[in-house]
Write a protein that holds these residues in place. Structure first.
Motif, PDB file in Angstrom:
ATOM      1  N   LEU A 109       0.843  -1.195   0.000  1.00 56.33           N
ATOM      2  CA  LEU A 109       0.000   0.000   0.000  1.00 56.33           C
ATOM      3  C   LEU A 109       0.877   1.244   0.000  1.00 56.33           C
ATOM      4  CD1 LEU A 109      -2.804  -0.958   2.540  1.00 56.33           C
ATOM      5  CD2 LEU A 109      -2.891  -1.008   0.054  1.00 56.33           C
ATOM      6  N   GLY A 110       0.390   2.284  -0.636  1.00 61.85           N
ATOM      7  CA  GLY A 110       1.119   3.539  -0.701  1.00 61.85           C
ATOM      8  C   GLY A 110       1.219   4.206   0.657  1.00 61.85           C
ATOM      9  N   ALA A 111       2.095   5.209   0.731  1.00 64.34           N
ATOM     10  CA  ALA A 111       2.308   5.927   1.989  1.00 64.34           C
ATOM     11  C   ALA A 111       1.040   6.633   2.464  1.00 64.34           C
ATOM     12  CB  ALA A 111       3.439   6.938   1.830  1.00 64.34           C
ATOM     13  N   ASP A 112       0.177   7.015   1.542  1.00 64.63           N
ATOM     14  CA  ASP A 112      -1.059   7.703   1.905  1.00 64.63           C
ATOM     15  C   ASP A 112      -2.256   6.750   2.008  1.00 64.63           C
ATOM     16  OD1 ASP A 112      -1.064   7.163  -0.812  1.00 64.63           O
ATOM     17  OD2 ASP A 112      -2.197   8.961  -1.321  1.00 64.63           O
ATOM     18  N   GLU A 113      -1.993   5.449   1.992  1.00 67.97           N
ATOM     19  CA  GLU A 113      -3.063   4.452   2.080  1.00 67.97           C
ATOM     20  C   GLU A 113      -2.904   3.642   3.367  1.00 67.97           C
ATOM     21  OE1 GLU A 113      -3.782   3.385  -2.593  1.00 67.97           O
ATOM     22  OE2 GLU A 113      -2.112   2.403  -1.574  1.00 67.97           O
ATOM     23  N   ASP A 114      -4.043   3.223   3.902  1.00 68.12           N
ATOM     24  CA  ASP A 114      -4.036   2.390   5.097  1.00 68.12           C
ATOM     25  C   ASP A 114      -4.925   1.189   4.804  1.00 68.12           C
ATOM     26  OD1 ASP A 114      -3.408   1.573   7.623  1.00 68.12           O
ATOM     27  OD2 ASP A 114      -4.520   3.153   8.663  1.00 68.12           O
ATOM     28  N   GLY A 115      -4.596   0.066   5.396  1.00 65.62           N
ATOM     29  CA  GLY A 115      -5.359  -1.135   5.108  1.00 65.62           C
ATOM     30  C   GLY A 115      -5.697  -1.933   6.341  1.00 65.62           C
TER      31      GLY A 115
END
Length: 169
Positions: A109-115
């Motif tokens: 996941l990208g730095a601006d994404e959370d999962g």
């Protein structure tokens, strides 16, 4: 939509396929992490099980990945860090997560994404809402008048004159 207490886990793929929305109540004591964080803020025997209103919407993001968005809202009274009187707080936590099925997908996941990591077909309510709730808790709650007193005292130097000067080297 569900009313009342929320289930502990959900079949995430069905909810995503249906663009389902879920509403209900989560009790703060149902999460050890949330309960422990609140216990650090509240004096010993005054710990309560705070009802948290939860609204979640399942769907897909612009890249067709499974996602869940929503919010948690709750009211609580905490002791003021300065005067120890009760501070009434209306708190809100925003949820914006991608649902992934493996640790490697989570790592990508990208730095601006959370999962949130699903356990097979299941996704845990606690896994979706604990971190946002914890981040919304104030580190040291204060009344507005106590905050202004702190800001005023910050401007005074060690001698108490209220003057801030530059150090000469």
């Amino acid at each position: 939509m569900l009313a009342g207490p929320l289930k502990k886990r959900f079949v995430w793929s069905q909810l995503v396929d249906q663009n389902a929305e879920i509403e209900g109540i989560f009790l703060s004591g149902a999460s050890k992490r949330v309960k422990d964080a609140i216990a650090e803020l509240v004096p010993g025997d005054q710990l309560f099980d705070y009802p948290v209103s939860v609204h979640l919407k399942f769907g897909v993001d612009r890249k067709a990945r499974a996602s869940v968005q929503g919010e948690c809202r709750w009211h609580m009274a905490l002791p003021c860090a300065r005067c120890e009187g009760p501070v009434e707080l209306d708190l809100e936590a925003v949820i914006d997560l991608l649902i992934v099925t493996s640790d490697s997908a989570l790592d990508r996941l990208g730095a601006d994404e959370d999962g949130v990591l699903a356990e097979g077909k299941w996704v845990s309510l606690n896994d979706m809402i604990e971190d946002p709730i914890l981040l919304a808790l104030p580190m040291s709650p204060r009344h507005k008048h106590c905050i202004s007193q702190v800001n005023e005292s910050w401007a005074s130097n060690e001698t108490g004159t209220g003057k801030i000067g530059r150090a000469h080297v």
